[in-house]
Scaffold this active site. Sequence first.
Site, short mmCIF file in Angstrom:
data_model
loop_
_atom_site.label_atom_id
_atom_site.label_comp_id
_atom_site.label_asym_id
_atom_site.label_seq_id
_atom_site.Cartn_x
_atom_site.Cartn_y
_atom_site.Cartn_z
N GLU A 111 27.29 -40.76 -89.10
CA GLU A 111 27.89 -40.22 -87.86
C GLU A 111 28.22 -38.95 -88.11
O GLU A 111 28.78 -38.24 -86.88
CB GLU A 111 29.29 -40.52 -86.82
CG GLU A 111 30.23 -41.24 -87.37
CD GLU A 111 30.53 -41.81 -88.99
OE1 GLU A 111 29.06 -41.98 -89.68
OE2 GLU A 111 31.37 -42.12 -88.66
N ASP A 144 31.02 -45.59 -89.61
CA ASP A 144 31.92 -46.30 -89.93
C ASP A 144 31.86 -47.25 -89.79
O ASP A 144 31.53 -47.92 -89.24
CB ASP A 144 32.81 -45.65 -90.04
CG ASP A 144 33.39 -43.98 -90.16
OD1 ASP A 144 32.45 -44.09 -91.30
OD2 ASP A 144 33.93 -43.83 -89.32
N TYR A 181 38.10 -45.80 -96.99
CA TYR A 181 38.11 -45.22 -95.23
C TYR A 181 39.44 -45.65 -94.99
O TYR A 181 40.51 -46.38 -95.69
CB TYR A 181 37.24 -46.86 -94.60
CG TYR A 181 36.71 -46.40 -93.28
CD1 TYR A 181 36.25 -45.35 -92.44
CD2 TYR A 181 37.31 -47.84 -92.24
CE1 TYR A 181 35.87 -44.79 -91.58
CE2 TYR A 181 37.34 -46.92 -91.30
CZ TYR A 181 36.61 -45.75 -90.87
OH TYR A 181 36.47 -46.23 -89.35
N ARG A 241 40.71 -45.74 -92.01
CA ARG A 241 41.35 -46.66 -90.35
C ARG A 241 41.14 -48.03 -91.18
O ARG A 241 39.89 -48.83 -90.97
CB ARG A 241 40.45 -46.35 -89.48
CG ARG A 241 40.33 -44.45 -89.10
CD ARG A 241 39.91 -44.72 -87.54
NE ARG A 241 39.56 -42.77 -87.02
CZ ARG A 241 38.87 -42.24 -87.71
NH1 ARG A 241 38.16 -42.18 -88.28
NH2 ARG A 241 38.97 -40.48 -87.39
#
Length: 741
Positions: free
Chosen positions: A9, A82, A298, A300
Site C-alpha cells: 500500500e 499491512d 509493525y 499498530r
Amino acid sequence: MPKSLVVVESPAKAKTIKKILGADYIVESSVGHIRDLPPKELGVDIENAFAPKYVLIRGKGKVVKSLQSEARKVDNIYLAADPDREGEAICWHLFEELKKTKKPIYRITYNEVTKNAILEAIQKPGDIDMALVDAQQARRVLDRLVGYQISPILWRSVKPGLSAGRVQSVAVRLICEREAEIEAFKSEEYWTLTATLTPTEVQHLFPAKLHRIGKKKGENEARAKELAADAKTQAYLVEKVQKRERKQKPVPPFITSTLQQEASRKLRFVAKRTMFIAQQLYEGLEIGSEGSIGLITYMRTDSTRVAQEALQAARAYIKTTFGEEYLPNRAVNYQTKKGAQDAHEAIRPTLPLQSPADLKPYLSNDQFRLYELIWMRFIASQMNPAIFDGTTIDIQAGTYLFRSTGSVMKFQGFRRVYMEDGEDVNLPDVKEGDTLNLRKLEPKQHFTQPPPRYNEATLVKMLEAKEIGRPSTYASILSTIQDRGYVTKERGRLLPTDVGRLVNELLKHGFPNIVDVEFTAKMEDQLDVIADGKVKWVETLGQFYPAFQTALKEAPDRMYEARKAMEEQSDEKCEKCGTNMIIKWGRYGRFLGCANYPECQNIKRLTSADDAPTAEPEPTDTACDKCGEPMVIRVSRAGAKFLSCSGYPKCKNAKPIPMGIDCPEPDCDGYLGERRSRRGKVFYGCSNYPKCEFSTWDKPVPEPCPKCNAPFLVEKTEKAKGSEVVTTRLACRTSECDYTK
C-alpha cells in the site's frame, strides 16, 4: 521477465521490498485503499442486508489500470498490505480488481520489512482472511451509518460542517466531562509541616514531614504555625530506622498506546507525529551499503509478545555490552493484557544488535529520537531489575513524629539503558537514638487540586483503559476532534470548545447509546468477535440498527429540549426592550439573546471575563521582524489566534501562526498560516503577504506526498449537489499528481 507481482500500500515500502526481492519480482504500490464507499451518498443498502456500495476512490483509476497491466505480465500475484484489518481490506479490494486478469492471487503477511521476514512470507503464501475483512467492513459501514445520518441533524441544530462519529464523540464526551469536574471542583486548604534536619556528626541535610501528633495523625491545617512554634522547642531523636531491599522491574516493550504516551512525555510528540515517523521507520530507510531496511516491527499493535529470535538477539547484546550481571537467567516474556487482539508482536527494533548511535548518520533527528526510544525500551525490557535500599527514618520530637523516606540505588539494572522519571531522597546513614539538629521548620500552605485536563497521551491511556478504539484509530481520533473544532489545545492540554460542549450535550440527549462509553466498548468487542469469525457482521448491524433508527426519529425533539435546558438567565438588560437577556448556545458558542424572541431579535456577544474571546496574550520565543520585540499569540474577536507584536499599539506587526509548512513559491522565505477573508471565511496564505500573494482555500497538512514527494498535502472538502453531506480527503497539492487518501 519478472515472474511475480507484489502489491503493497505504500511507495516507501515498495521501494524497500523491491531491493529485497530483486529482478524476479515487480513491486508496486496501491497508495492506500483503492475502493471505498462513495463520498457523496450513504452507499449502504440498508434494506438489502446493509450491502455496501464500493466505488474506486477518485484518482485511483490509473493506479488500478497500471496494476492490472503489470499483473498480466507475471505468473503470480502477492498482496502484501499491512497485517491488520485495514490492510486485509486493502488486499480484498485489490483482489476484486486484479482477479479479472485470471492470475493466481495470494496473500502474504509479515511483521517487519526485513529480508528474512519478506522471503519467509513469500515462501508461505496464504489466502485473504475474510473474517478480518468483515470486521473492517462492519466498522466502515457502522461509522458511515452513524456519521451520515447523525451529522445532518447536527447541521440543522448547530451549524453546517460538523460531524458525529461513534468513537470521536465518546472522546469529546470524556474531555467535556473532565472539564465539568474541574469547574465543579471546590479547592480545600491544608497545611504540611516539614523539618530540615542534619546529623550532628556530618552535614547532610534531609527533609522529614510531620507524620503524627501523639498517637493520631495530625489535623494541622489551621494549627500549622502554632504546631511549628511548639515543635521548634523539641529535641529531635531517631526513633526507628527501617531498611529493606526493593526491586524495580523493567516495563514491557512498546505497544501503540504506550509508544504514543512515552513519545508525548519524553519527546513532546503529538500522536499523529509519532505514528507518521514510526511508519517511516517500519517501511524502510536507506542504511548505507545495506540499502533500504525496515528498522522497527509493525507499529499498530496491542501485544507485548516478542519473537524468540529477537529475544535472543537482545540477550546477546546485553551480555556483550553490559555483562552477565545485567542478564536474567532466561528471556523475559510479558503477558499481553486481557482483551487484546494480539495479532502482531510488540513494537521493537528489527536490528537489536545495532545501537541507535550506529544508525544515527542515516536518520533525521525525529527519526533518530523515536527509534532510540523504541530500541532502549526493548533492550531494557530484557534486563535485570534495578535494586534499591529503601529506607524509612522515624524521628521523635516530643509528641510529634516526623518521617523521612528515601532510597539508595545498589544496582542499576535496566535503568542503565532506560531511565524512568523521578528521583528518591538520598538519606544519611543514621542509627536509632541518634540526635539530629533542626535547621529549619517550615509550615506550608497547600490547596487540593482538581483532576488535570487530558493531554493527548493521557486521553489515549483513558481510551485504551475503557477499551474504546483500537491501536490504528488513536491518532486519527485525536486529529479529528481538534480539526472539527470540538476541542482545542492550550499548553498541551485538551479543552472542549463551546461548540464541542454543545454538540456533546445534544448527542448525549439525542443519541445516548452512541456517546455511551460502555456501549462503544462493547461494540469494539463485537468487532473483535467478527474478526475471530464467530459472528457474521450483518447480524451485528442488524441488532444495532433498529434502535438507532428509532433514535434518529426522536433525536431532533430531544436535542431541542436539551438546548433549551442549557439556556441560562443573565442580569443583562436588552437595550431595545428592557427584558433580561438569556445566555443561549449558537453555532459559534454562547451568546446573549433577548428573552422576548421572536418579538425582539436583539443578540450580542458575551463580554464577561470568563467568556470574552480576547484572553491574555500567550508569550512565544519568536521575535518581531520589524522592531525586535517578542511576539505573542492573541485572539481576534472572531476567535482566531494570530501572532502579534508585544509592542502593540506602537508596533502593529501581525502574522498568522505557523503551520509548520514553508511557502511553496520560489524565492519566498515565508511560511503558511491560517488567515480570514473580509467575510470571515478561513483560507491559508503566506506570512509575507502582500509581498507574496500565495493562498489556498484547501487546508495544508504538513505531510510530504508519498507518491511525488511534494512538501505537503492539502485537505479537500466536497459537498454533493442537493445534499448536506460534506466529505474530506487528503490529496497532493500539485495538479500533476493524483495521490489521494
